[in-house]
Design a protein around this motif. Structure first.
Motif, short mmCIF file in Angstrom:
data_model
loop_
_atom_site.label_atom_id
_atom_site.label_comp_id
_atom_site.label_asym_id
_atom_site.label_seq_id
_atom_site.Cartn_x
_atom_site.Cartn_y
_atom_site.Cartn_z
N TYR B 626 0.84 -1.19 0.00
CA TYR B 626 0.00 0.00 0.00
C TYR B 626 0.88 1.25 0.00
O TYR B 626 1.88 1.29 0.72
N ALA B 627 0.50 2.23 -0.80
CA ALA B 627 1.27 3.48 -0.86
C ALA B 627 0.35 4.64 -0.47
O ALA B 627 -0.82 4.68 -0.89
N PHE B 628 0.90 5.56 0.29
CA PHE B 628 0.10 6.63 0.88
C PHE B 628 0.65 8.01 0.50
O PHE B 628 1.85 8.20 0.41
N ALA B 629 -0.26 8.96 0.32
CA ALA B 629 0.14 10.35 0.13
C ALA B 629 -0.95 11.24 0.70
O ALA B 629 -2.13 10.84 0.75
N ALA B 630 -0.56 12.42 1.15
CA ALA B 630 -1.52 13.41 1.64
C ALA B 630 -1.22 14.74 0.96
O ALA B 630 -0.08 15.01 0.58
N ALA B 652 2.89 15.27 1.26
CA ALA B 652 3.83 14.39 1.94
C ALA B 652 3.51 12.98 1.46
O ALA B 652 2.35 12.59 1.38
N GLN B 653 4.56 12.25 1.08
CA GLN B 653 4.36 10.90 0.55
C GLN B 653 5.50 10.02 1.01
O GLN B 653 6.67 10.44 0.98
N ASP B 654 5.15 8.80 1.40
CA ASP B 654 6.20 7.84 1.76
C ASP B 654 6.53 7.02 0.51
O ASP B 654 5.68 6.31 -0.01
N VAL B 655 7.77 7.15 0.04
CA VAL B 655 8.16 6.40 -1.16
C VAL B 655 9.06 5.22 -0.79
O VAL B 655 9.62 4.57 -1.68
N GLY B 656 9.19 4.95 0.50
CA GLY B 656 10.00 3.81 0.93
C GLY B 656 11.48 4.10 0.78
O GLY B 656 12.22 4.22 1.74
N LYS B 657 11.89 4.22 -0.48
CA LYS B 657 13.26 4.60 -0.82
C LYS B 657 13.21 5.27 -2.19
O LYS B 657 12.65 4.70 -3.13
N ALA B 658 13.77 6.48 -2.29
CA ALA B 658 13.77 7.18 -3.57
C ALA B 658 14.96 6.68 -4.38
O ALA B 658 16.10 7.03 -4.09
N MET B 712 7.04 19.74 -1.30
CA MET B 712 7.11 18.27 -1.16
C MET B 712 7.84 17.84 0.09
O MET B 712 8.84 18.42 0.46
N ASP B 713 7.31 16.81 0.69
CA ASP B 713 7.96 16.14 1.81
C ASP B 713 8.04 14.67 1.42
O ASP B 713 7.02 13.98 1.40
N VAL B 714 9.22 14.23 1.02
CA VAL B 714 9.36 12.84 0.56
C VAL B 714 9.94 12.01 1.71
O VAL B 714 11.07 12.24 2.15
N LEU B 715 9.15 11.07 2.20
CA LEU B 715 9.60 10.21 3.30
C LEU B 715 10.14 8.91 2.72
O LEU B 715 9.60 8.38 1.74
N GLU B 716 11.19 8.39 3.34
CA GLU B 716 11.78 7.12 2.89
C GLU B 716 11.81 6.17 4.08
O GLU B 716 12.82 6.02 4.75
N LEU B 717 10.65 5.56 4.34
CA LEU B 717 10.51 4.78 5.57
C LEU B 717 10.88 3.31 5.40
O LEU B 717 10.98 2.59 6.39
N GLY B 718 11.05 2.86 4.16
CA GLY B 718 11.58 1.50 3.98
C GLY B 718 10.56 0.40 4.24
O GLY B 718 10.19 0.13 5.37
N ASP B 719 10.10 -0.25 3.18
CA ASP B 719 9.19 -1.38 3.31
C ASP B 719 10.05 -2.65 3.42
O ASP B 719 10.88 -2.91 2.54
N PRO B 720 9.88 -3.44 4.49
CA PRO B 720 10.75 -4.62 4.66
C PRO B 720 10.60 -5.67 3.56
O PRO B 720 11.48 -6.52 3.42
N HIS B 721 9.53 -5.60 2.76
CA HIS B 721 9.30 -6.66 1.78
C HIS B 721 9.84 -6.35 0.39
O HIS B 721 9.93 -7.22 -0.46
N SER B 722 10.16 -5.09 0.10
CA SER B 722 10.44 -4.72 -1.30
C SER B 722 11.93 -4.47 -1.48
O SER B 722 12.66 -4.21 -0.53
N PRO B 723 12.39 -4.52 -2.75
CA PRO B 723 13.80 -4.21 -3.02
C PRO B 723 14.13 -2.80 -2.54
O PRO B 723 13.37 -1.87 -2.82
N TYR B 724 15.20 -2.67 -1.81
CA TYR B 724 15.67 -1.38 -1.26
C TYR B 724 14.65 -0.73 -0.33
O TYR B 724 14.79 0.42 0.06
N GLY B 725 13.55 -1.43 -0.04
CA GLY B 725 12.50 -0.85 0.80
C GLY B 725 11.59 0.11 0.06
O GLY B 725 10.79 0.83 0.66
#
Lengths: 292, 766
Positions: B626-630, B652-658, B712-725
């Motif tokens: 799931y991907a989120f943005a506000a 603001a959006q969490d992209v896991g890792k840019a 823009m506020d780009v968050l890189e919170l890292g998804d444990p399941h995906s490549p590079y998060g």
């Protein structure tokens, strides 16, 4: 097959038009080429007027400015903006910079669309359209030029040579409603010109009727208010009720329809607002001029 | 015989760096070969005869006059389709060329190939089709009625998604209801549908095409052409945007049929008006919602009925309605939900994929409802959202427990805390800052400011058990005395930046400076589509997996070499075009180590498996990620004229890792602009099934004066399941940007505004 004609001079252009009255004149191409590309219109012939030097000139003619049909919107803004502020404001709302660098008032008149941005200020300034053919030249007042949607007083053998317009003799305004903040065809538009010398107020309505329209009742009403209050001589604020009435009369003069760009009811409503605002801005300028 | 395509460029860069697009300069300078520019010798031009009616029976088709027209080489109808007469992404219901009936205005009926595009268009007008005109069914609600005419054999319901979560009879202290309507948006890619089909000597065909999924195009084409898939070879051509519009076939089968019939290369390139009928659109929707909450603002239940107009053919409607239903309540904890999502056939233009894919329509509704609820509770709208925000471990209304970072509250906090832009200056003579712009409609009169908030989410990757995977081939060799990596996939670069992403991953994993990404084609296995925000995740994952395999072989080679010499082989890595030791010392350059050796690996990558929604309850682990943005929108509205100036957007959006931060910013900008378009201007206007504004004269896209600065506020919170998060990036920006703008318009005007795009007359009472 489209017959392509490219005159090098004005006399050659008139001769070609006489020989091929069905040929479509083209200048900037911002209307004609779009219609061809969209397959809406397939003219039998085209007369390319971009090589006719006379059309790109402007000068004075017995107190009037005579502006060649091939003068672009960009040039009107840059070269004539001080003398024709209303037309320059309208020109600024035409398309994008690229379109203003190509498009011409002559082309606008040729298409004669009720939404043509140049038409309301031409009406408000009582401009004349100069039509020419092999058999002669005539000057038609703008208010008689527009006959029906995309139909004008121009005969098939005639070309638009120029338009003639008085330099502004007072404040002018132009407003246009579109559903985008730039590069948009008018939902409706309004032009206003105050003639401080003759003490007249003139109007032009665009995109809210089969042709561009003058709101003559509104003009005489507000002139009456100004005359009666001796406001021309002692410029003071015009009563809000009178300005509101002026807007209502402008709206009443329109003959709008519902279409893809807006509803008739909205167009009437918006015209009343535009008319009020334009008059208010212009009158503030007039009072400031008086004070100076 | 091959047309000129964009050259494969060498890209240098690592994961996390700003890497410029290799095609950027060419595009700006006008030298990039788009699919509409393709050209080869002896090429013919195709034109399409289209239905002038939204619904009609075909009585006869007479092609004789067209065949006799000058320069004409082939005229084809449904009788000339060599294989299957119908195709479709999920349900094969769409005729390659109409037979028996036409079901929408602009449906393809016949084809012409001629020596010149103008001759082809003129000949197309000489194909005489006799129709018996039928009354079109254009209202989706009517299509649901029992006595409605059936447009397809199985009836008019393409799919009904039922979600029954928790207590179906839940009651609440505070209840708000609302009905919302979303108009039909067009993807409006600037490059029209276009491609070139070149027949070979053996009855096969090469197709050069701008598409989103080469392999699924090929699968459908092989069926239509009656050819084995290996006789239909596809090569990606220069693409001018996609946004979902290129998931379905448009002119692909037509060009191939004309090429196979005429024995000549055939190009088809749509005009802009034709493009409007040549691809699917975003589903218009009608959404009825009821929200129940406690006095403290906790959601108790949501009940929703969502009806999407799928138009004449199914396309990806069944998946779009699943999304619209799964994400119907927004990114909120909601213990009880009753959702009915319907997508139906009508005689309107077909609808299918568009950026956001079902999550856009419902976001307008659930976010309007949250604002309404906040008002009913006397609560700050952001506070209400935060109180209900999904968190890690929360349960979706589909029963799925969301793992990984779920920063809904954090995204809201960030947009809320960002300073607001300065108030508009009523004395400013800079008209570009006013609603109406240089059209000079206001100098500050009746201008009111409003601020609105919205948050949205959607799935990344395919859902509901769909076999999601991608294939990558990676080759390492020495070229011109330097190590070079070649990456080859079938993944479509659609402008999103996938070429740089693939190169960055290979460059990072193999420590090599020069990476060449080959043009995508069907000589390598499928990569799936460039949609669902999935390619960086899935194809990125495949490139990484193939690189891992290449690296293992290189290191094995190195160990063999070094082991013989030194016996020390622990912790060897690839960096700086060399094999380096654990402490980073160069052991041997790849050039020396490899010599003439070529190391090539092909690998597939699969994300975790999903399952189908239960048909009665809608419960399932249906989605991968799931991907989120506000978004926060600040608008100035001329309340008398109903004109809107969006002053600022903040996101603001969490992209896991840019992977490529500059490309991420591009996605956030472009996605927000497309959201803005739907909010205030973009709509395909229909009357009785006929499009009234099939051109850019009256289908308005935002200009630079309409699109405000995006903070823009780009968050890189890292998804444990995906490549590079990483998380998928492309779609979330389009989901909540529009609803935030509409909320801001409501705040400025006090008007309810329940329909988008918002028109001036919706703001002004007339």
């Amino acid at each position: 097959m489209i017959h392509f004609l490219q005159p090098a001079s004005w006399s050659e252009a008139l001769a070609m038009k006489a020989a091929h009255p069905e040929a479509m004149p083209i200048a900037g191409g911002t209307d004609v080429m779009v219609e061809i590309n969209l397959d809406l219109h397939r003219p039998a012939g085209i007369i390319d007027l971009t090589r006719v030097p006379e059309l790109t000139e402007w000068g004075t003619d017995d107190g009037l400015l005579r502006i060649g049909a091939g003068v672009t919107y960009s040039r009107i803004i840059n070269e004539l903006g001080d003398r024709l502020p209303g037309l320059a404001m309208a020109s600024r709302t035409v398309g994008s910079p690229q379109i203003r660098n190509r498009g011409t008032v002559g082309g606008n008149l040729g298409t004669a669309s009720p939404a043509g941005d140049a038409h309301p200020p031409l009406l408000a300034s009582d401009a004349l359209v100069e039509l020419a053919s092999n058999s002669g030249t005539r000057r038609v007042p703008a208010r008689e030029f527009f006959i029906a949607p995309k139909r004008s007083a121009r005969r098939d053998d005639e070309l638009i040579a120029a338009f003639l317009i008085e330099p502004a003799a007072g404040p002018q305004q132009f407003s246009k409603v579109g559903t985008r903040n730039a590069m948009v065809i008018a939902v409706c538009s309004f032009a206003l010109a105050i003639d401080a010398t003759r003490k007249r107020v003139a109007t032009g309505i665009g995109s809210a009727g089969p042709t561009p329209i003058r709101a003559t009742d509104a003009e005489s009403f507000i002139e009456g208010v100004l005359d009666e209050g001796r406001l021309w001589e002692r410029p003071a604020e015009v009563p809000t009720s009178a300005v509101t009435r002026f807007g209502e009369l402008v709206a009443a003069a329109a003959r709008p329809i519902d279409d893809v760009r807006g509803t008739a009811a909205y167009r009437r409503h918006a015209l009343a607002v535009l008319a009020r605002r334009c008059f208010t801005w212009a009158w503030v300028d007039y009072r400031r001029m008086g004070a100076a | 015989m091959k047309p000129r395509l964009a050259p494969a460029a060498t890209v240098t860069g690592r994961v996390g760096e700003n890497v410029p697009r290799p095609d950027g300069v060419l595009k700006v300078q006008g030298g990039f070969p788009y699919s509409s520019d393709l050209q080869v010798d002896r090429m013919l031009w195709g034109a399409t005869v289209r239905s002038p009616h939204p619904y009609a029976r075909i009585l006869s088709i007479d092609t004789s006059e067209a065949l006799a027209a000058p320069g004409v080489r082939a005229v084809l109808t449904h009788e000339d389709v060599p294989g299957k007469r119908v195709y479709g992404l999920e349900i094969p219901d769409q005729p390659v060329l109409a037979f028996d009936v036409v079901r929408y205005w602009g449906e393809a009926v016949a084809l012409v190939a001629a020596d010149h595009p103008e001759l082809a268009r003129r000949a197309a007008q000489k194909v005489h089709v006799q129709y018996q005109v039928l009354a079109p069914l254009t209202d989706p609600e009517q299509a649901l009625l029992a006595d409605a005419p059936r447009l397809h054999p199985d009836g008019n319901v393409t799919r009904h998604v039922k979600i029954r979560h928790g207590n179906q009879d839940a009651r609440a202290e505070v209840v708000v209801t609302g009905e919302y309507e979303v108009g039909m948006q067009d993807q409006a890619p600037l490059g029209p549908e276009s491609g070139l089909a070149v027949p070979d000597e053996e009855g096969g065909v090469d197709l050069f095409i701008a598409t989103q999924w080469l392999h699924v195009d090929r699968e459908q084409l092989a069926g239509v052409l009656g050819l084995p898939p290996d006789r239909v070879r596809l090569t990606m051509a220069g693409i001018g945007g996609a946004f979902g519009a290129r998931e379905d076939l448009s002119m692909q089968a037509h060009a191939c049929m004309l090429a196979l019939r005429s024995g000549r290369p055939v190009k088809i390139s749509y005009s802009r008006p034709e493009s409007f009928v040549g691809h699917v659109h975003r589903h218009p929707g009608r959404l009825r919602y009821e929200h129940g909450a406690n006095r403290d603002g906790k959601l108790v239940y949501v009940r929703a009925r969502i009806v999407l107009d799928g138009g004449a053919y199914a396309s990806s409607s069944t998946a779009v309605i699943a999304n619209a239903s799964c994400f119907a309540v927004g990114p909120y904890r909601c213990p009880n939900a009753t959702i009915d999502g319907w997508v139906v056939y009508t005689n309107n233009p077909p609808c299918g994929a568009m950026r956001g894919f079902g999550s856009v329509q419902n976001c307008y509704a659930h976010e309007a409802q949250m604002d309404k609820l906040a008002e009913a509770l006397g609560m700050d709208p952001v506070e209400l959202r935060t109180r209900n925000a999904l968190e890690t471990g929360s349960q979706m209304i589909t029963g799925q427990v969301i793992d990984g970072p779920v920063p809904v509250a954090e995204l809201l906090r960030r947009i809320k805390e960002r300073p607001l832009p300065a108030a508009s200056d009523p004395g400013s003579l800079d008209l570009t800052t006013q609603p109406g712009g240089v059209s000079n409609t206001t100098h500050g009169e009746s201008v009111r400011r409003g601020v609105g908030y919205a948050v949205g989410f959607k799935n990344v990757g395919y859902s509901e058990g769909f076999n999601d995977y991608s294939t990558a081939r990676v080759k390492l060799s020495v070229v011109g005395g330097r190590p070079r990596v070649e990456v080859h996939t079938a993944a479509a670069e659609v402008g999103q930046g996938l070429v740089t992403v693939q190169a960055q991953i290979a460059g990072t994993e193999l420590g090599v400076t020069d990476v060449v990404v080959l043009n995508a084609d069907t000589r390598v296995g499928s990569s799936g589509s460039s949609s669902a925000s999935r390619q960086t995740y899935i194809t990125g994952g495949a490139v990484k997996a193939a690189c891992d395999a290449v690296r293992r072989r290189v290191l094995a080679l190195a160990e063999l070499e070094l082991g013989r010499k030194t016996g020390k082989t622990d912790g060897l890595r690839l960096e700086r075009d060399s094999v380096v030791s654990a402490d980073g010392r160069e052991i041997v350059s790849l050039t020396t180590l490899l010599g003439d050796e070529v190391i090539e690996e092909t690998h597939e990558f699969r994300p975790r498996q999903t399952t189908r929604l239960d048909p009665e309850t809608g419960q399932a682990n249906a989605h991968v990620q799931y991907a989120f943005a506000a978004h926060r929108a600040v608008v100035d509205v001329d309340t008398e004229l109903g004109l809107v100036k969006v002053v600022e957007l903040a996101t603001a959006q969490d992209v896991g890792k840019a992977i490529n931060p500059q490309a991420v910013e591009g996605q956030l900008e472009g996605g927000a602009a497309q959201g803005l378009g739907l909010a205030v201007m973009e709509e395909i206007q229909l009357k009785d099934g006929v499009i009234r504004n099939a051109s850019f004269t009256d289908y308005l896209l935002p200009t630079i004066l309409d699109m405000p600065p995006l903070r823009m506020d780009v968050l890189e919170l890292g998804d444990p399941h995906s490549p590079y998060g990483l998380k998928g990036v492309g779609e979330p920006p389009t989901i909540s940007s529009g609803p935030a703008i509409v909320a801001a318009i409501r705040a400025a005007t006090g008007r309810p505004i329940t329909r988008v795009p918002v028109r001036p007359h919706d703001i002004v009472e007339t």
